[in-house]
Design a protein around this motif. Structure first.
Motif, PDB file in Angstrom:
ATOM      1  N   SER A  57      58.387  90.621  28.892  1.00 26.74           N
ATOM      2  CA  SER A  57      59.153  91.265  27.829  1.00 26.74           C
ATOM      3  C   SER A  57      60.093  92.330  28.374  1.00 26.74           C
ATOM      4  N   LEU A  58      59.611  93.148  29.283  1.00 23.39           N
ATOM      5  CA  LEU A  58      60.428  94.229  29.830  1.00 23.39           C
ATOM      6  C   LEU A  58      61.517  93.724  30.771  1.00 23.39           C
ATOM      7  N   SER A  59      61.306  92.560  31.376  1.00 24.49           N
ATOM      8  CA  SER A  59      62.234  92.066  32.388  1.00 24.49           C
ATOM      9  C   SER A  59      63.452  91.363  31.818  1.00 24.49           C
ATOM     10  N   GLY A  60      63.478  91.118  30.509  1.00 15.05           N
ATOM     11  CA  GLY A  60      64.574  90.370  29.908  1.00 15.05           C
ATOM     12  C   GLY A  60      64.348  88.876  29.886  1.00 15.05           C
ATOM     13  N   LEU A  61      63.299  88.402  30.532  1.00 12.86           N
ATOM     14  CA  LEU A  61      63.050  86.966  30.635  1.00 12.86           C
ATOM     15  C   LEU A  61      62.911  86.301  29.273  1.00 12.86           C
ATOM     16  N   ALA A  62      62.220  86.971  28.358  1.00 14.30           N
ATOM     17  CA  ALA A  62      61.942  86.352  27.056  1.00 14.30           C
ATOM     18  C   ALA A  62      63.211  86.102  26.244  1.00 14.30           C
ATOM     19  N   TRP A  63      64.290  86.839  26.555  1.00 17.08           N
ATOM     20  CA  TRP A  63      65.541  86.658  25.825  1.00 17.08           C
ATOM     21  C   TRP A  63      66.292  85.408  26.257  1.00 17.08           C
ATOM     22  N   LEU A  64      65.827  84.729  27.310  1.00 16.24           N
ATOM     23  CA  LEU A  64      66.491  83.517  27.770  1.00 16.24           C
ATOM     24  C   LEU A  64      65.958  82.265  27.074  1.00 16.24           C
ATOM     25  N   ASN A  65      64.817  82.390  26.427  1.00 16.43           N
ATOM     26  CA  ASN A  65      64.139  81.223  25.862  1.00 16.43           C
ATOM     27  C   ASN A  65      64.357  81.125  24.359  1.00 16.43           C
ATOM     28  N   GLY A  66      64.257  79.895  23.852  1.00 15.71           N
ATOM     29  CA  GLY A  66      64.430  79.681  22.421  1.00 15.71           C
ATOM     30  C   GLY A  66      65.888  79.543  22.037  1.00 15.71           C
ATOM     31  N   ASN A  67      66.123  79.150  20.804  1.00 16.33           N
ATOM     32  CA  ASN A  67      67.484  79.008  20.292  1.00 16.33           C
ATOM     33  C   ASN A  67      68.052  80.356  19.860  1.00 16.33           C
ATOM     34  N   ALA A  68      69.356  80.369  19.607  1.00 21.67           N
ATOM     35  CA  ALA A  68      70.053  81.627  19.321  1.00 21.67           C
ATOM     36  C   ALA A  68      69.503  82.341  18.097  1.00 21.67           C
ATOM     37  N   ASP A  69      68.989  81.588  17.119  1.00 21.98           N
ATOM     38  CA  ASP A  69      68.494  82.208  15.893  1.00 21.98           C
ATOM     39  C   ASP A  69      67.012  82.568  15.965  1.00 21.98           C
ATOM     40  N   GLN A  70      66.396  82.378  17.122  1.00 26.87           N
ATOM     41  CA  GLN A  70      64.979  82.693  17.278  1.00 26.87           C
ATOM     42  C   GLN A  70      64.796  84.057  17.937  1.00 26.87           C
ATOM     43  N   PRO A  71      63.644  84.687  17.717  1.00 24.06           N
ATOM     44  CA  PRO A  71      63.338  85.929  18.438  1.00 24.06           C
ATOM     45  C   PRO A  71      63.062  85.619  19.906  1.00 24.06           C
ATOM     46  N   PRO A  72      62.896  86.625  20.763  1.00 28.59           N
ATOM     47  CA  PRO A  72      62.555  86.374  22.169  1.00 28.59           C
ATOM     48  C   PRO A  72      61.302  85.501  22.266  1.00 28.59           C
ATOM     49  N   VAL A  73      61.326  84.544  23.191  1.00 24.69           N
ATOM     50  CA  VAL A  73      60.230  83.581  23.338  1.00 24.69           C
ATOM     51  C   VAL A  73      59.661  83.694  24.758  1.00 24.69           C
ATOM     52  N   PRO A  74      58.385  84.061  24.909  1.00 23.87           N
ATOM     53  CA  PRO A  74      57.803  84.139  26.251  1.00 23.87           C
ATOM     54  C   PRO A  74      57.469  82.751  26.784  1.00 23.87           C
ATOM     55  N   PHE A  75      57.337  82.667  28.091  1.00 26.56           N
ATOM     56  CA  PHE A  75      56.852  81.436  28.701  1.00 26.56           C
ATOM     57  C   PHE A  75      55.410  81.197  28.282  1.00 26.56           C
ATOM     58  N   GLY A  76      55.004  79.939  28.268  1.00 21.95           N
ATOM     59  CA  GLY A  76      53.631  79.592  27.936  1.00 21.95           C
ATOM     60  C   GLY A  76      52.703  79.662  29.129  1.00 21.95           C
ATOM     61  N   LEU A  77      53.148  80.293  30.202  1.00 19.20           N
ATOM     62  CA  LEU A  77      52.366  80.462  31.422  1.00 19.20           C
ATOM     63  C   LEU A  77      52.492  81.890  31.913  1.00 19.20           C
ATOM     64  N   SER A  78      51.550  82.320  32.752  1.00 20.44           N
ATOM     65  CA  SER A  78      51.606  83.661  33.335  1.00 20.44           C
ATOM     66  C   SER A  78      52.518  83.647  34.559  1.00 20.44           C
ATOM     67  N   VAL A  79      53.819  83.491  34.298  1.00 18.02           N
ATOM     68  CA  VAL A  79      54.762  83.261  35.391  1.00 18.02           C
ATOM     69  C   VAL A  79      54.946  84.482  36.277  1.00 18.02           C
ATOM     70  N   ALA A  80      54.880  85.696  35.720  1.00 15.38           N
ATOM     71  CA  ALA A  80      55.024  86.891  36.542  1.00 15.38           C
ATOM     72  C   ALA A  80      53.857  87.002  37.522  1.00 15.38           C
ATOM     73  N   ASP A  81      52.649  86.775  37.034  1.00 13.96           N
ATOM     74  CA  ASP A  81      51.476  86.812  37.904  1.00 13.96           C
ATOM     75  C   ASP A  81      51.581  85.784  39.022  1.00 13.96           C
ATOM     76  N   MET A  82      51.935  84.558  38.673  1.00 13.19           N
ATOM     77  CA  MET A  82      51.921  83.487  39.666  1.00 13.19           C
ATOM     78  C   MET A  82      53.006  83.664  40.714  1.00 13.19           C
ATOM     79  N   PHE A  83      54.185  84.101  40.303  1.00 15.07           N
ATOM     80  CA  PHE A  83      55.236  84.323  41.288  1.00 15.07           C
ATOM     81  C   PHE A  83      54.932  85.534  42.161  1.00 15.07           C
ATOM     82  N   ALA A  84      54.352  86.583  41.585  1.00 11.68           N
ATOM     83  CA  ALA A  84      53.970  87.743  42.400  1.00 11.68           C
ATOM     84  C   ALA A  84      52.943  87.332  43.464  1.00 11.68           C
ATOM     85  N   GLY A  85      51.963  86.507  43.071  1.00 13.27           N
ATOM     86  CA  GLY A  85      50.996  86.024  44.043  1.00 13.27           C
ATOM     87  C   GLY A  85      51.656  85.218  45.140  1.00 13.27           C
ATOM     88  N   ALA A  86      52.594  84.352  44.773  1.00 16.41           N
ATOM     89  CA  ALA A  86      53.300  83.545  45.769  1.00 16.41           C
ATOM     90  C   ALA A  86      54.140  84.419  46.694  1.00 16.41           C
TER      91      ALA A  86
END
Length: 386
Positions: free
Chosen positions: A151-180
């Protein structure tokens, strides 16, 4: 081919002091590559992930989430506030090659296991640390939780259609990429250590990792006068890409269309309306109009019908599978992507294998996740005999 030979990290000892997903996922990858990983947990409950349920499923008293992230490890229990237990932990650290922790900033310093302290005990140690937002700044004390970071990173604003609110990923992508990213830094320091003999300190934050994931679109934003991305109002899939990029409903399912000529697409689909958009610049400026035409046209026939027209022309498209259809597909079976683990009590778990191949060999491990402190006595005797 399955693994029969020597794994690249065999002979290395990794101490996993981390909880939840990011740090333990990094330790898991090192274990899959051959390292011996010892998980250090509190005696009273251990890793909080043991009780973090993503469904109602549990295995041998712990969540399946914990088992999936902590397979292929041993466990010792230690009270890090107890001087006697700290002696044991120091003996372990003195023998370790890698140490991973993701305590909140300031906690590890109070315990006395921060890098500046432990490097005096073991100068060859590679020390990996994950925080939520870095160790300084106004957000450093915030909880490093995946949804909050998205939410803080702006990522959620990239998902969903223009008339939808911010949409998060359905996965813990920040955790998994940080681990990688932590694994990348640790491996780099291990390579350097082989030359210099000295360890190193690797720092990763969830926020920096998820910002790096957005590097393409952030770069565009920062070099486009600060203009914000515009999500498509119709079947949005990438805020910066023009039509036809998106997922479309068909008569019996869904069809994904990637980048490609709108004119060629119109010809292949027998959709005369699309041939009017002959200028590539219009594929973005008239993105929603083009997508609306496609949305109506593709609904008139089945996914397989459209794919049979597009694939022979090498037009980039794909069926949209759910997991049931994916796991039953020959392409998935060919990957040999699953394995079964068994823990000390005989509890079995079907999970994914390491996605990396070394010298053409797949990296499997049948070792399940440990119980809290399952190996304490054995490992204590190894590092503190008698």
């Amino acid at each position: 081919m399955t693994t029969t030979g020597y794994k690249p990290l065999e002979g290395l000892l990794v101490l996993d002091f981390a909880q939840f997903l990011s740090g333990p996922s990094a330790a898991l990858r090192l274990a899959d590559l051959g390292a011996r990983v010892i998980k250090v947990e509190r005696p009273d409950g251990g890793d909080l992930c043991r009780r973090l349920y993503v469904s109602n499923l549990e295995l041998d008293g712990d969540s399946t989430l914990f088992h999936s992230i902590n397979r292929n490890k041993e466990s010792v229990s230690a009270n890090l506030k107890d001087p006697e237990d700290l002696k044991f932990i120091r003996a372990l650290i003195e023998k370790a090659d890698v140490m991973i922790q993701n305590f909140r900033p300031g906690v590890i310093e109070r315990i006395g296991l921060h890098y500046d302290a432990v490097k005096e005990w073991n100068p060859r140690l590679v020390y990996g640390e994950i925080t939520g937002y870095g160790k300084t700044g106004p957000w450093s004390g915030k909880p490093g939780q995946d949804l909050l970071v998205q939410s803080l990173s702006g990522l959620a604003w990239l998902n969903g259609n223009a008339d939808q609110p911010p949409v998060p990923f359905g996965l813990s992508v920040a955790d998994m990429f940080a681990g990688a990213h932590l694994v990348q830094g640790i491996l780099a320091c291990l390579v350097r250590r082989s030359v210099t003999g000295k360890g190193g300190y690797v720092e990763v934050s969830l926020l920096e990792s998820i910002l790096d994931v957005q590097f393409e679109v952030l770069t565009t934003h920062m070099n486009d006068g600060g203009k914000l991305p515009e999500r498509s109002a119709v079947n949005n899939a990438n805020a910066y890409l023009g039509a036809p990029y998106g997922i479309y409903e068909t008569a019996d399912g869904y069809l994904a269309l990637a980048m490609g000529s709108v004119v060629q697409l119109g010809q292949l689909l027998d959709c005369a309306e699309l041939t009017a958009f002959h200028e590539p610049s219009t594929w973005f400026t008239h993105r929603d109009k083009i997508k609306t035409i496609l949305k109506r046209h593709l609904h008139s026939n089945t996914t397989s019908y459209w794919i049979a027209r597009l694939e022979p022309a090498d037009y980039w498209c794909a069926d949209v599978l759910n997991w049931e259809r994916l796991l039953s597909h020959d392409a998935f079976r060919e990957l040999n992507m699953t394995q079964q683990t068994v823990n000390g009590n005989g509890a079995k778990l079907t999970t994914t294998r390491c996605p990396i191949r070394i010298d053409g060999q797949l990296l499997f491990s049948p070792v399940g996740a440990p119980k809290i402190g399952e190996h304490t006595a054995q490992i204590k005797e190894e590092v503190m005999p008698g």
